[in-house]
Design an enzyme around this catalytic site. Structure first.
Site, PDB file in Angstrom:
ATOM      1  N   GLU A  25       3.289  -3.831  -4.136  1.00 47.25           N
ATOM      2  CA  GLU A  25       3.151  -2.985  -2.939  1.00 47.25           C
ATOM      3  C   GLU A  25       1.929  -3.380  -2.108  1.00 47.25           C
ATOM      4  O   GLU A  25       1.037  -4.099  -2.576  1.00 47.25           O
ATOM      5  CB  GLU A  25       3.052  -1.510  -3.333  1.00 47.25           C
ATOM      6  CG  GLU A  25       1.828  -1.206  -4.190  1.00 47.25           C
ATOM      7  CD  GLU A  25       1.348   0.240  -4.089  1.00 47.25           C
ATOM      8  OE1 GLU A  25       1.104   0.697  -2.961  1.00 47.25           O
ATOM      9  OE2 GLU A  25       1.202   0.882  -5.141  1.00 47.25           O
ATOM     10  N   LYS A  89      -0.411   3.528   6.580  1.00 47.41           N
ATOM     11  CA  LYS A  89       0.201   3.773   5.277  1.00 47.41           C
ATOM     12  C   LYS A  89       1.636   4.227   5.510  1.00 47.41           C
ATOM     13  O   LYS A  89       1.872   5.214   6.199  1.00 47.41           O
ATOM     14  CB  LYS A  89      -0.605   4.854   4.540  1.00 47.41           C
ATOM     15  CG  LYS A  89      -0.019   5.278   3.213  1.00 47.41           C
ATOM     16  CD  LYS A  89      -0.901   6.304   2.529  1.00 47.41           C
ATOM     17  CE  LYS A  89      -0.150   7.011   1.410  1.00 47.41           C
ATOM     18  NZ  LYS A  89      -0.953   8.070   0.779  1.00 47.41           N
ATOM     19  N   VAL A 109       4.564   3.137  -2.919  1.00 47.98           N
ATOM     20  CA  VAL A 109       5.557   2.917  -3.975  1.00 47.98           C
ATOM     21  C   VAL A 109       6.953   3.253  -3.449  1.00 47.98           C
ATOM     22  O   VAL A 109       7.892   2.472  -3.617  1.00 47.98           O
ATOM     23  CB  VAL A 109       5.213   3.762  -5.223  1.00 47.98           C
ATOM     24  CG1 VAL A 109       6.372   3.766  -6.217  1.00 47.98           C
ATOM     25  CG2 VAL A 109       3.940   3.241  -5.883  1.00 47.98           C
ATOM     26  N   ASP A 141       2.298  19.622  -1.842  1.00 46.37           N
ATOM     27  CA  ASP A 141       2.064  18.183  -1.757  1.00 46.37           C
ATOM     28  C   ASP A 141       2.667  17.479  -2.975  1.00 46.37           C
ATOM     29  O   ASP A 141       2.082  17.449  -4.054  1.00 46.37           O
ATOM     30  CB  ASP A 141       0.560  17.896  -1.648  1.00 46.37           C
ATOM     31  CG  ASP A 141       0.284  16.443  -1.290  1.00 46.37           C
ATOM     32  OD1 ASP A 141       1.225  15.629  -1.370  1.00 46.37           O
ATOM     33  OD2 ASP A 141      -0.858  16.130  -0.937  1.00 46.37           O
ATOM     34  N   SER A 143       4.455  13.776  -3.851  1.00 46.34           N
ATOM     35  CA  SER A 143       4.648  12.431  -3.285  1.00 46.34           C
ATOM     36  C   SER A 143       6.116  12.066  -3.155  1.00 46.34           C
ATOM     37  O   SER A 143       6.935  12.359  -4.041  1.00 46.34           O
ATOM     38  CB  SER A 143       3.951  11.398  -4.176  1.00 46.34           C
ATOM     39  OG  SER A 143       4.236  10.097  -3.701  1.00 46.34           O
ATOM     40  N   ALA A 144       6.436  11.393  -2.061  1.00 42.71           N
ATOM     41  CA  ALA A 144       7.792  10.872  -1.858  1.00 42.71           C
ATOM     42  C   ALA A 144       8.124   9.782  -2.882  1.00 42.71           C
ATOM     43  O   ALA A 144       9.290   9.390  -2.998  1.00 42.71           O
ATOM     44  CB  ALA A 144       7.944  10.327  -0.438  1.00 42.71           C
ATOM     45  N   ASP A 145       7.128   9.310  -3.629  1.00 46.00           N
ATOM     46  CA  ASP A 145       7.429   8.351  -4.703  1.00 46.00           C
ATOM     47  C   ASP A 145       8.409   8.974  -5.700  1.00 46.00           C
ATOM     48  O   ASP A 145       9.273   8.273  -6.251  1.00 46.00           O
ATOM     49  CB  ASP A 145       6.151   7.954  -5.460  1.00 46.00           C
ATOM     50  CG  ASP A 145       5.178   7.166  -4.609  1.00 46.00           C
ATOM     51  OD1 ASP A 145       5.519   6.821  -3.460  1.00 46.00           O
ATOM     52  OD2 ASP A 145       4.059   6.912  -5.103  1.00 46.00           O
ATOM     53  N   LYS A 162      -1.576   8.797 -11.008  1.00 44.53           N
ATOM     54  CA  LYS A 162      -3.023   8.888 -10.882  1.00 44.53           C
ATOM     55  C   LYS A 162      -3.562  10.183 -11.465  1.00 44.53           C
ATOM     56  O   LYS A 162      -2.968  11.243 -11.308  1.00 44.53           O
ATOM     57  CB  LYS A 162      -3.429   8.769  -9.414  1.00 44.53           C
ATOM     58  CG  LYS A 162      -3.588   7.312  -9.003  1.00 44.53           C
ATOM     59  CD  LYS A 162      -3.509   7.163  -7.537  1.00 44.53           C
ATOM     60  CE  LYS A 162      -2.086   7.482  -7.122  1.00 44.53           C
ATOM     61  NZ  LYS A 162      -1.837   7.316  -5.726  1.00 44.53           N
TER      62      LYS A 162
END
Ligand code: PSU
Ligand code: MN
Length: 305
Positions: A25, A89, A109, A141, A143-145, A162
């Site tokens: 990435e 980003k 990602v 919140d 993540s779209a990951d 993380k």
């Protein structure tokens, strides 16, 4: 609908002949690490993939063109992170916009998975995926990951999520989404900067096993899969120290009103300051290790076919 996708000739040739390819990435280059560590890292990861017998394909939007296998000049440009020229980003939702605008975009990602899959690349190495943020109950919140893993068939090799995230909630989300979470020679979900989180994963003894699990998962209609690799022991950070630094970084993000896509880069930079650069060293070591493991796994998948 047609989309022009630039695939590096070397990558295309490997795909055509069934040889292993590993996607990498670009958000980690443009937003995850400080210059010049990010540039050294981007080059080193490509070399690690090659040393493992696979072809690297760094993914990003280069001047509006979705690219699988960025060349050296593009990677160097993406690493120059002065605020005026830093590529934006780009997560899944941003892809169409950045392509239309013709700009540079560093893919997360989620966005990297989308482009890798379009090109036919099955394996992707990164550091840590995004996940459910702490405080997600209030700020939503997530993540779209995670949603990408639920829909796009790419095997993502990472060191877990993380440590700035809510790890139990992230695993719950993955379970609900039908995303297998395997552990590379471990039965514990890695916490990115350290090997242990107290949370379980399904242990995988070697690359051939991972390849078989991947093939079966795909044959049964599954989409994304995670292979989590514990960070190298000699670079792991002390958990209590890391936790204190994270708390501090999270408070600062809240005080400064940071939200949306800015949260993760802000926390990573704050953590780097709090740990005197230790977190950056750990991050680089685990990214490189993941590139090596991903190359082995991609080779094992190629051997199955
Ligand atoms: N892992 C790292 N550094 C990073 C990231 C992951 O070690 O910078 C990036 C990845 O690109 C990941 C993104 O997809 O952070 C998640 O951002 P968000 O939480 O905004 O979805
Ligand atoms: Mn987010």
């Amino acid at each position: 609908m047609d989309l022009s996708l630039a695939i590096a000739p070397e990558v295309q040739e490997a795909l055509d002949t069934g040889r292993p390819v590993v996607a990498l990435e670009s958000t980690v280059i443009s937003h995850g690490l400080p210059y010049p560590h990010n540039l050294e890292l981007a080059r080193a990861m490509e070399q690690d993939v090659r040393d493992g017998g696979a072809v690297p394909a760094t993914v990003g939007i280069v001047a509006g063109v979705p690219t699988v296998g960025m060349d050296a000049a593009a990677i160097e440009r993406f690493a120059r992170t002065d605020p005026l020229h830093r590529p934006s980003k780009v997560s899944r939702r941003d892809l169409g916009y950045v392509i239309a605008a013709g700009g540079d975009g560093a893919t997360t990602v989620a966005a990297t998975m989308a482009l890798a899959h379009l090109a036919g690349v099955q394996v992707f190495a990164t550091g840590g995926i995004g996940g459910v943020h702490r405080g997600a109950r209030e700020n939503w919140d997530v993540s779209a990951d995670l949603t990408e893993l639920a829909r796009t068939p790419v095997l993502v090799v990472c060191a877990g999520a993380k440590a700035i995230l809510d790890l139990p909630a992230t695993l719950e989300y993955l379970e609900t989404s039908g995303v297998p979470v395997l552990g590379w020679r471990t039965n514990e979900f890695p916490a990115f900067y350290s090997a242990s989180s107290g949370l379980p994963v399904a242990p995988a003894p070697d690359a051939a096993f991972v390849a078989r699990a991947w093939r079966a998962h795909r044959a049964l209609g599954g989409a994304g899969m995670l292979l989590t690799v514990p960070p190298p022991a000699e670079h792991a950070l002390d958990r209590a120290m890391t936790e204190a630094a994270i708390e501090c970084a999270l408070r600062r993000a809240q005080d400064e009103g940071i939200h949306g896509p800015a949260v993760t880069p802000f926390l990573l930079a704050a953590l780097a300051r709090e740990t005197g650069g230790e977190s950056v060293r750990a991050n680089i070591a685990l990214l490189r290790q993941n590139a090596r493991v991903a190359a082995q796994v991609a080779a094992a998948i190629a051997n199955l076919l």
